[in-house]
Design a protein around this motif. Structure first.
Motif, PDB file in Angstrom:
ATOM      1  N   GLY A   1      16.909  64.285  99.754  1.00 21.81           N
ATOM      2  CA  GLY A   1      17.552  63.184  99.125  1.00 21.81           C
ATOM      3  C   GLY A   1      18.894  62.772  99.137  1.00 21.81           C
ATOM      4  O   GLY A   1      19.595  61.827  99.634  1.00 21.81           O
ATOM      5  N   PHE A   2      19.771  64.012  99.035  1.00 23.61           N
ATOM      6  CA  PHE A   2      21.278  64.100  99.203  1.00 23.61           C
ATOM      7  C   PHE A   2      21.674  63.843 100.608  1.00 23.61           C
ATOM      8  O   PHE A   2      22.337  62.928 101.065  1.00 23.61           O
ATOM      9  N   LEU A   3      20.955  64.411 101.691  1.00 20.76           N
ATOM     10  CA  LEU A   3      21.166  64.294 103.187  1.00 20.76           C
ATOM     11  C   LEU A   3      20.841  62.828 103.482  1.00 20.76           C
ATOM     12  O   LEU A   3      21.403  62.342 104.302  1.00 20.76           O
ATOM     13  N   PHE A   4      19.775  62.273 103.013  1.00 22.99           N
ATOM     14  CA  PHE A   4      19.410  61.003 103.248  1.00 22.99           C
ATOM     15  C   PHE A   4      20.304  59.848 102.775  1.00 22.99           C
ATOM     16  O   PHE A   4      20.711  58.944 103.609  1.00 22.99           O
ATOM     17  N   GLY A   5      20.909  60.234 101.610  1.00 22.70           N
ATOM     18  CA  GLY A   5      21.816  59.340 101.274  1.00 22.70           C
ATOM     19  C   GLY A   5      23.104  59.386 101.973  1.00 22.70           C
ATOM     20  O   GLY A   5      23.726  58.295 102.260  1.00 22.70           O
ATOM     21  N   PHE A   6      23.707  60.675 102.171  1.00 22.42           N
ATOM     22  CA  PHE A   6      24.940  60.647 103.126  1.00 22.42           C
ATOM     23  C   PHE A   6      24.542  60.188 104.107  1.00 22.42           C
ATOM     24  O   PHE A   6      25.675  59.593 104.956  1.00 22.42           O
ATOM     25  N   SER A   7      23.345  60.220 105.266  1.00 23.69           N
ATOM     26  CA  SER A   7      23.334  59.655 106.057  1.00 23.69           C
ATOM     27  C   SER A   7      23.320  58.197 106.455  1.00 23.69           C
ATOM     28  O   SER A   7      23.886  57.515 106.947  1.00 23.69           O
TER      29      SER A   7
ATOM     30  N   LEU B   1      29.315  52.959 107.238  1.00 17.52           N
ATOM     31  CA  LEU B   1      30.698  52.913 107.650  1.00 17.52           C
ATOM     32  C   LEU B   1      30.713  52.845 109.030  1.00 17.52           C
ATOM     33  O   LEU B   1      31.710  51.920 109.576  1.00 17.52           O
ATOM     34  N   VAL B   2      29.909  53.244 110.052  1.00 15.42           N
ATOM     35  CA  VAL B   2      29.909  53.144 111.258  1.00 15.42           C
ATOM     36  C   VAL B   2      29.584  51.527 111.582  1.00 15.42           C
ATOM     37  O   VAL B   2      30.301  50.920 112.490  1.00 15.42           O
ATOM     38  N   ALA B   3      28.606  50.957 110.925  1.00 12.95           N
ATOM     39  CA  ALA B   3      28.283  49.541 111.070  1.00 12.95           C
ATOM     40  C   ALA B   3      29.265  48.553 110.626  1.00 12.95           C
ATOM     41  O   ALA B   3      29.809  47.586 111.265  1.00 12.95           O
TER      42      ALA B   3
ATOM     43  N   ASN C   1      32.485  49.444 110.711  1.00 11.42           N
ATOM     44  CA  ASN C   1      33.742  49.632 111.963  1.00 11.42           C
ATOM     45  C   ASN C   1      33.282  48.872 112.863  1.00 11.42           C
ATOM     46  O   ASN C   1      34.603  48.142 113.507  1.00 11.42           O
ATOM     47  N   TYR C   2      32.220  48.806 113.215  1.00 10.42           N
ATOM     48  CA  TYR C   2      31.735  48.135 114.714  1.00 10.42           C
ATOM     49  C   TYR C   2      31.347  46.739 114.200  1.00 10.42           C
ATOM     50  O   TYR C   2      31.051  45.870 115.303  1.00 10.42           O
ATOM     51  N   SER C   3      31.090  46.142 113.253  1.00 10.84           N
ATOM     52  CA  SER C   3      30.726  44.998 112.762  1.00 10.84           C
ATOM     53  C   SER C   3      29.372  44.423 113.311  1.00 10.84           C
ATOM     54  O   SER C   3      29.025  43.579 113.834  1.00 10.84           O
ATOM     55  N   ASN C   4      28.575  45.646 113.195  1.00 10.14           N
ATOM     56  CA  ASN C   4      27.118  45.387 113.605  1.00 10.14           C
ATOM     57  C   ASN C   4      26.325  44.948 112.762  1.00 10.14           C
ATOM     58  O   ASN C   4      25.753  45.528 111.566  1.00 10.14           O
ATOM     59  N   GLY C   5      25.739  43.651 112.757  1.00 18.32           N
ATOM     60  CA  GLY C   5      24.617  43.336 111.873  1.00 18.32           C
ATOM     61  C   GLY C   5      23.663  43.871 111.586  1.00 18.32           C
ATOM     62  O   GLY C   5      22.882  44.146 110.732  1.00 18.32           O
ATOM     63  N   LEU C   6      22.886  44.442 112.810  1.00 24.54           N
ATOM     64  CA  LEU C   6      21.506  44.718 112.887  1.00 24.54           C
ATOM     65  C   LEU C   6      21.816  46.358 112.205  1.00 24.54           C
ATOM     66  O   LEU C   6      20.748  46.563 111.356  1.00 24.54           O
ATOM     67  N   ALA C   7      22.979  47.141 112.186  1.00 22.63           N
ATOM     68  CA  ALA C   7      22.924  48.277 111.613  1.00 22.63           C
ATOM     69  C   ALA C   7      23.219  48.286 110.069  1.00 22.63           C
ATOM     70  O   ALA C   7      22.731  48.851 109.336  1.00 22.63           O
ATOM     71  N   HIS C   8      24.028  46.924 109.758  1.00 25.21           N
ATOM     72  CA  HIS C   8      24.019  46.696 108.277  1.00 25.21           C
ATOM     73  C   HIS C   8      22.847  46.464 107.898  1.00 25.21           C
ATOM     74  O   HIS C   8      22.392  46.892 106.630  1.00 25.21           O
TER      75      HIS C   8
ATOM     76  N   PHE D   1      19.664  47.411 108.846  1.00 21.28           N
ATOM     77  CA  PHE D   1      19.061  49.200 108.480  1.00 21.28           C
ATOM     78  C   PHE D   1      19.570  49.656 107.579  1.00 21.28           C
ATOM     79  O   PHE D   1      19.037  50.234 106.762  1.00 21.28           O
ATOM     80  N   CYS D   2      20.972  49.660 107.316  1.00 18.33           N
ATOM     81  CA  CYS D   2      21.386  50.274 106.082  1.00 18.33           C
ATOM     82  C   CYS D   2      20.904  49.952 104.899  1.00 18.33           C
ATOM     83  O   CYS D   2      20.208  50.844 104.013  1.00 18.33           O
ATOM     84  N   PHE D   3      20.790  48.549 104.798  1.00 14.94           N
ATOM     85  CA  PHE D   3      20.499  47.945 103.376  1.00 14.94           C
ATOM     86  C   PHE D   3      18.864  48.251 103.135  1.00 14.94           C
ATOM     87  O   PHE D   3      18.467  48.461 102.078  1.00 14.94           O
ATOM     88  N   LEU D   4      18.125  48.407 104.331  1.00 18.91           N
ATOM     89  CA  LEU D   4      16.808  48.762 104.205  1.00 18.91           C
ATOM     90  C   LEU D   4      16.588  50.260 103.561  1.00 18.91           C
ATOM     91  O   LEU D   4      15.795  50.635 102.750  1.00 18.91           O
ATOM     92  N   LEU D   5      17.389  51.091 104.160  1.00 18.90           N
ATOM     93  CA  LEU D   5      17.482  52.450 103.811  1.00 18.90           C
ATOM     94  C   LEU D   5      17.750  52.545 102.476  1.00 18.90           C
ATOM     95  O   LEU D   5      17.158  53.287 101.495  1.00 18.90           O
ATOM     96  N   ALA D   6      18.772  51.687 102.001  1.00 15.81           N
ATOM     97  CA  ALA D   6      18.986  51.921 100.497  1.00 15.81           C
ATOM     98  C   ALA D   6      18.091  51.243  99.743  1.00 15.81           C
ATOM     99  O   ALA D   6      17.715  51.792  98.314  1.00 15.81           O
TER     100      ALA D   6
END
Length: 301
Positions: A22-28, A34-36, A38-45, A47-52
């Protein structure tokens, strides 16, 4: 206030922490965010919200898997010193939601189990015994990492008001003692079929089924037991004062052995423990009363 024999898990009974994955999942997820950013990538954003969202839903389901469970203690069968005492616990749920992949601390068979609505599960808590007396049921916890293993939830320690009677450890076989009390011949001791038949009496718990007179049941509407007169017509008395042994525990162990052997041979026996006197009898219930008196006898003379 005495401990209860049944406990239901409310919200305050359940604790939860992230697991290693769970800690590894949250850190990833945080690193990807942060990467999304930095690059203003909406698709990555997205995906991150889906994981959250997966993390939040997993947290809710992990807590819900324990909340609402009911744990009840069942009386434990007595054991002899040196054996393992097993305390039966019944785990059930009051609603229609199944509880999956549960673990019970100190379980005699430590494997995951599930509780379905209307189908209570019986588990045994195992504890080793070393001496006679009463052994209380240990405090246990129920835990689960369902559904994804991202969070580990466990209950508050459960302390239930149950104990197990531990009989003394039987000693090596010795001949029966010579201290006996004369009885009138033909006093109605239930003996083997080889002795002389004497008559009938009402059935008592612990009597052998081989001696029940089944034909009298329709006529009298009660169970009758055939009795036999013994050739010697005497009772055996097991007295702590006259029992050989270097110490109290050794003498109690010897009495335990005599009681077990007397019951196997269907002898009529009584027990004297100082001021406590148990009248002669026979049968399984009489044996349990005698062994219980031995188990609960004070630790010192």
């Amino acid at each position: 206030m005495a401990d209860p024999v049944s406990i239901m898990f409310h919200r305050r009974y359940v604790y939860m922490l992230p697991t290693g994955p769970g800690f590894l999942f949250g850190f990833s997820t945080l690193a990807m965010l942060l990467v999304a950013t930095n690059y203003s990538n909406g698709l990555a954003h997205g995906f991150c919200f889906l994981l959250a969202g997966v993390v939040i839903v997993s947290m809710l389901y992990t807590q819900r898997n324990l909340q609402g469970l009911t744990v009840s203690a069942v009386p434990a069968a007595p054991v002899f010193a040196g054996q393992r005492a097993r305390f039966p616990l019944v785990i059930s749920t009051f609603d229609q939601a199944p509880r999956l992949s549960l673990w019970l601390e100190k379980d005699a068979h430590p494997v995951a189990f599930s509780v379905q609505p209307g189908q209570p599960v019986r588990r045994n808590v195992s504890v080793s015994t070393t001496r006679r007396g009463r052994v209380p049921i240990p405090a246990v916890r129920v835990a689960s990492a369902y559904p994804l293993g991202l969070f580990f939830a466990w209950s508050r320690r459960i302390e239930l008001a149950r104990d197990c009677v531990v009989f003394p450890e039987p000693s090596a076989p010795l001949p029966f003692p010579d201290f006996q009390a004369d009885r009138p011949v033909g006093s109605g001791v239930v003996r083997s079929d080889g002795d002389d038949f004497q008559g009938f009496r009402e059935y008592r718990v612990g009597d052998s089924y081989r001696h029940i007179h089944w034909k009298s049941l329709p006529r009298n509407n009660t169970l009758q037991v055939k009795t036999y007169a013994t050739s010697h017509g005497r009772e055996y008395w097991f007295d702590l004062t006259h029992t050989p042994g270097p110490g109290l525990e050794r003498r109690l162990s010897q009495l335990c052995r005599w009681i077990i052997d007397a019951e196997v041979q269907q002898l009529h026996y009584g027990l004297r423990l100082g001021p406590v006197v148990l009248a002669p009898g026979t049968g399984h219930s009489h044996k349990l009363r005698c062994l219980t008196l031995l188990a609960l006898y004070p630790l010192t003379d």
